[in-house]
Structure formats: C-alpha cells, structure tokens
Scaffold this motif. Structure first.
Motif, short mmCIF file in Angstrom:
data_model
loop_
_atom_site.label_atom_id
_atom_site.label_comp_id
_atom_site.label_asym_id
_atom_site.label_seq_id
_atom_site.Cartn_x
_atom_site.Cartn_y
_atom_site.Cartn_z
N ALA A 68 0.81 -1.22 0.00
CA ALA A 68 0.00 0.00 0.00
C ALA A 68 0.85 1.27 0.00
O ALA A 68 0.30 2.38 0.02
CB ALA A 68 -0.93 0.00 1.21
N LEU A 69 2.16 1.13 -0.03
CA LEU A 69 3.04 2.29 -0.04
C LEU A 69 2.85 3.09 -1.33
O LEU A 69 2.87 2.53 -2.43
CB LEU A 69 4.50 1.83 0.07
CG LEU A 69 5.57 2.91 0.17
CD1 LEU A 69 5.42 3.71 1.46
CD2 LEU A 69 6.97 2.29 0.10
N LYS A 70 2.66 4.41 -1.19
CA LYS A 70 2.49 5.28 -2.36
C LYS A 70 3.75 6.08 -2.67
O LYS A 70 4.02 6.39 -3.83
CB LYS A 70 1.33 6.26 -2.12
CG LYS A 70 -0.02 5.59 -1.93
CD LYS A 70 -1.09 6.64 -1.65
CE LYS A 70 -2.44 6.00 -1.42
NZ LYS A 70 -3.47 7.05 -1.09
N LYS A 71 4.48 6.44 -1.62
CA LYS A 71 5.69 7.26 -1.80
C LYS A 71 6.62 7.01 -0.62
O LYS A 71 6.17 6.84 0.52
CB LYS A 71 5.34 8.75 -1.86
CG LYS A 71 6.56 9.68 -1.90
CD LYS A 71 6.19 11.15 -1.82
CE LYS A 71 7.45 12.01 -1.75
NZ LYS A 71 7.15 13.45 -1.72
N VAL A 72 7.93 7.03 -0.89
CA VAL A 72 8.92 6.99 0.16
C VAL A 72 10.08 7.89 -0.25
O VAL A 72 10.45 7.95 -1.43
CB VAL A 72 9.40 5.56 0.46
CG1 VAL A 72 10.06 4.92 -0.76
CG2 VAL A 72 10.34 5.54 1.65
N VAL A 73 10.64 8.60 0.73
CA VAL A 73 11.78 9.48 0.47
C VAL A 73 13.05 8.77 0.92
O VAL A 73 13.17 8.41 2.10
CB VAL A 73 11.62 10.82 1.21
CG1 VAL A 73 12.85 11.71 0.98
CG2 VAL A 73 10.36 11.52 0.74
#
Length: 407
Positions: free
Chosen positions: A153-158
């Motif tokens: 379900a991850l949409k974005k990670v920095v």
C-alpha cells in the motif's frame, strides 16, 4: 535578553562622542555570527542571531517533544518570563532528542533580502569526498522502493544519501553560512550549535527552501514542496526543464500527496483554509521545485506553532505516504541515522507564534569534516538514475557554499 533590531533603526542618546547609536541590521547580524553564536536563522520576515544558551529543553523518558515544550512555556510564564523566544532544531525521528533552547541573548532584525555585500568565498581548501551509499547502490535501493510501491500500500517513500567531505584545514563555518545567505534570498538560512563531546564547534548549517508552517497571530501559512528538477546554466534549457517539471504527471502526483496530507492535518485547526488547485514553480540556485502556499485563519483554540508543526512532521515530502509504511521502508533501505536532516528548524514564542522550516539542503560541520545530506521522493513512475541525479543536484547547494562556487 531580547532585543528587536527592527523596532527602531536608531536610538538617540549619548554614545560617548555625541552620535546616535545604530542598532544592528540583518547584514550586521550575519557578519556577527561566529564562535560564540548559538544560532542564526534568516527567514523572509526576520533575522535572528542568538548567543549562548540560557535554558535548554530537556525531555523526560517517554515524554513527547510537544508535551515538554508546553511545560517549558508554562513554567516560563509562571516565572514572569513571557518574552522568551525558543529556537533550535527538531530531528527527523520522533523519539530522538531535539536541540531546542532559549539563548542568553537574542537579537532580531528584518529580513536579509538581497545584499551586494554578500559575495561567495571559499570556505575550505583541498578535500576528499565519500558518498554513502554510492550512486549505484542508491539506484538499487530506489528500485527496491519501487518494488514495495508496486506490491504494498506504499504510495511514496523518500530515500536519502550522504556525502562526507574531509578538508585539509578546518572548514570556515561562518563563511559557509554567508555563502548560503548570498544565494538563498527568499528561503530559510540557518546555523544551529549542536551538543558535542569534543572541544570543537559542531553545527547544522543549511539553506532550506521549504517552510513547513508559520503562525502569526491567527494567520497560518504552510508551503509544502515536492517535485524537483535540476537547473541548467543555459537559459533556454533551464526554462524547458521548469516547464517539463510543471507539467510532469509523476511530479504532480508526488506533490499532490504532500499537499493533501498537509491540508488534512491542518483542517481541524483552521477555518477558511485555502489550498491552490495547482502548484507553482519555486527556483533555488541549483534546482526547480513544485510549490504550493497554503493559507488559513486559525480557530480560536488552535495550538501553538510548535504543536502544529509537530502534528505535520514528518510530511510526505521528507518521509512518504502512508507515513508508517514509509518510515519502515526508510529504516530498511537507509543504513544511516538522518539525525536533524529532514527535521525542523525554527523559533516559537510564549504566544504560540513562530515559524518552522524543513531541514533540507544542509550539512553537519565540525573542524575539517562536513556531512552533507540529500533525498528524493520515490513514487511509482520514478526512475532510479534520475533520482541519483536529483540528489546530486541537491548536494550542490552545500558544495557551492563550502567551495565558494559561483553566485
């Protein structure tokens, strides 16, 4: 002691030779910054220079930063010290100790603006550099993040990386700060004294383009930034890159995730919340950004600026979305402690007013060593080697300041 150098440009009185005493300007405060300074903070509205530490925030076991700050301001008001200004930095990790304090003396002036007296100079000679991780390894980790985005379900990670610099001589921290101020006209230029077991002076120095939150009375301003493109020295190419960024579906998606999260967090504390429907371009010396300025009128019982900032922190601009999944991915894929990088730097007073910027475009400097940080937001359409290029462009802000560079 709190003196406002902007309340009156001159004070009449006997200075020993019959002349008026001239209060310091913003440029004076910048050039006064030195070994005995505990903080410098230049914002679009004001410039602060602190000396010494009168009172440092001490957070008890299991106590949150917000609770500790609330108790500190309550104690100050009970003791009749309602004019105190708290300054400093808050780490990326919520369980890490902040570097927040009330200086012995705090001078305040207007904004630095554009000063012809500011000329970039070389702050060190001869260096060795080391990337962590190396570019190829960072690209692999971006690919791992993309796999997580596709299958969870991850949409974005920095994801971030570091650049270590070792110089033949001590790096001139004051010169680095002045070099940053010469280029960072509309942003947030800062230097914060950090606790260190050594006898040296260790500082977090940087020039952030991103305001997390500013509260002045009942008015609130937030300026989330996400979506980046390196700039070009060729004017035509630079314009083309800015237009490409403004119309990039990938970058617009990344930016929208941040704006939506900020707006939803702030909404319960605001009325007349205004969120522009489309982002605008924001230019720094080295990169273009997508930027949205969110304005609102706070409700009567809205919390202080530090509490609002901590409710927002960390936003998807420096962590990801959803926050918990992104934080776990960062813990897995980054092999170093971010410390104060992607945290907050700013000020707050007893009335709850204050401003907090995101600690990006920064470095920790001590003696002849500097640790630079840069990160990039990874979403479904990210390209690993483009993210490598983005972090390299972001490193350049501090590299220019350390090397002198071109203004």
């Amino acid at each position: 002691m709190f003196t406002d150098a902007n309340t009156c440009s001159t004070v009449s009185g006997d200075s020993g030779n019959g002349s008026a005493y001239q209060r310091p300007s913003a440029i004076d405060l910048l050039y006064r910054y030195g070994v005995d300074s505990s903080i410098f903070l230049g914002t679009p509205e004001r410039t602060l220079l602190g000396r010494g530490v009168r009172l440092r925030l001490k957070r008890g076991p299991g106590e949150s930063t917000a609770t500790a700050l609330q108790q500190l301001f309550t104690d100050l008001q009970r003791n009749g010290d309602s004019e105190a200004i708290l300054v400093g930095a808050i780490p990326f990790a919520p369980d890490a100790q902040p570097v927040l304090f009330i200086p012995d003396q705090l001078d305040v002036a207007g904004p630095l603006g554009r000063h012809t007296a500011l000329k970039p100079n070389q702050a060190r000679r001869g260096t060795a550099t080391e990337e962590q991780p190396a570019q190829a390894v960072y690209a692999q980790r971006v690919q791992q993040a993309l796999d997580l985005i596709r299958h969870t379900a991850l949409k974005k990670v920095v994801l971030s990386r570091m650049l270590e610099i070792r110089s033949e001589r001590d790096i001139d921290q004051s010169m680095v700060l002045r070099n940053l101020a010469a280029r960072n006209i509309g942003g947030y230029t800062f230097a914060v004294d950090l606790p260190t077991p050594s006898a040296g002076v260790r500082r977090l120095v940087g020039a952030s383009p991103e305001l997390l939150l500013q509260r002045m009375g009942g008015q609130l301003l937030a300026n989330p930034i996400a979506g980046t493109a390196p700039r070009s020295s060729d004017p035509g190419e630079d314009l083309a890159r800015s237009r490409k960024l403004l119309h990039s579906a990938k970058d617009r998606q990344e930016h929208a995730l941040v704006v939506e999260a900020v707006a939803e967090t702030l909404r319960p504390y605001c009325r007349n919340l205004h969120v522009p429907p489309v982002p605008e371009l924001l230019a720094t010396n080295r990169v273009w950004h997508l930027s949205t300025r969110i304005r609102a009128e706070l409700t009567k019982h809205a919390p202080a600026s530090y509490a609002l900032a901590l409710a927002l922190h960390p936003t998807p601009a420096v962590c990801g979305e959803p926050r918990d999944l992104a934080a776990r991915a960062i813990h897995t894929l980054e092999d170093f402690d971010r410390g104060l990088f992607t945290g907050l730097v700013g000020w707050c007073d007893a009335k709850g007013d204050g401003a907090w910027a995101v600690t990006i475009r920064c470095a920790e400097i001590e003696a002849n060593r500097a640790t630079l940080y840069a990160g990039a937001g990874i979403v479904a359409d990210s390209d690993p080697w483009q993210e490598v290029a983005e972090t390299s462009a972001k490193f350049q802000t501090l590299l220019d300041a350390i090397q002198g560079g071109v203004a």
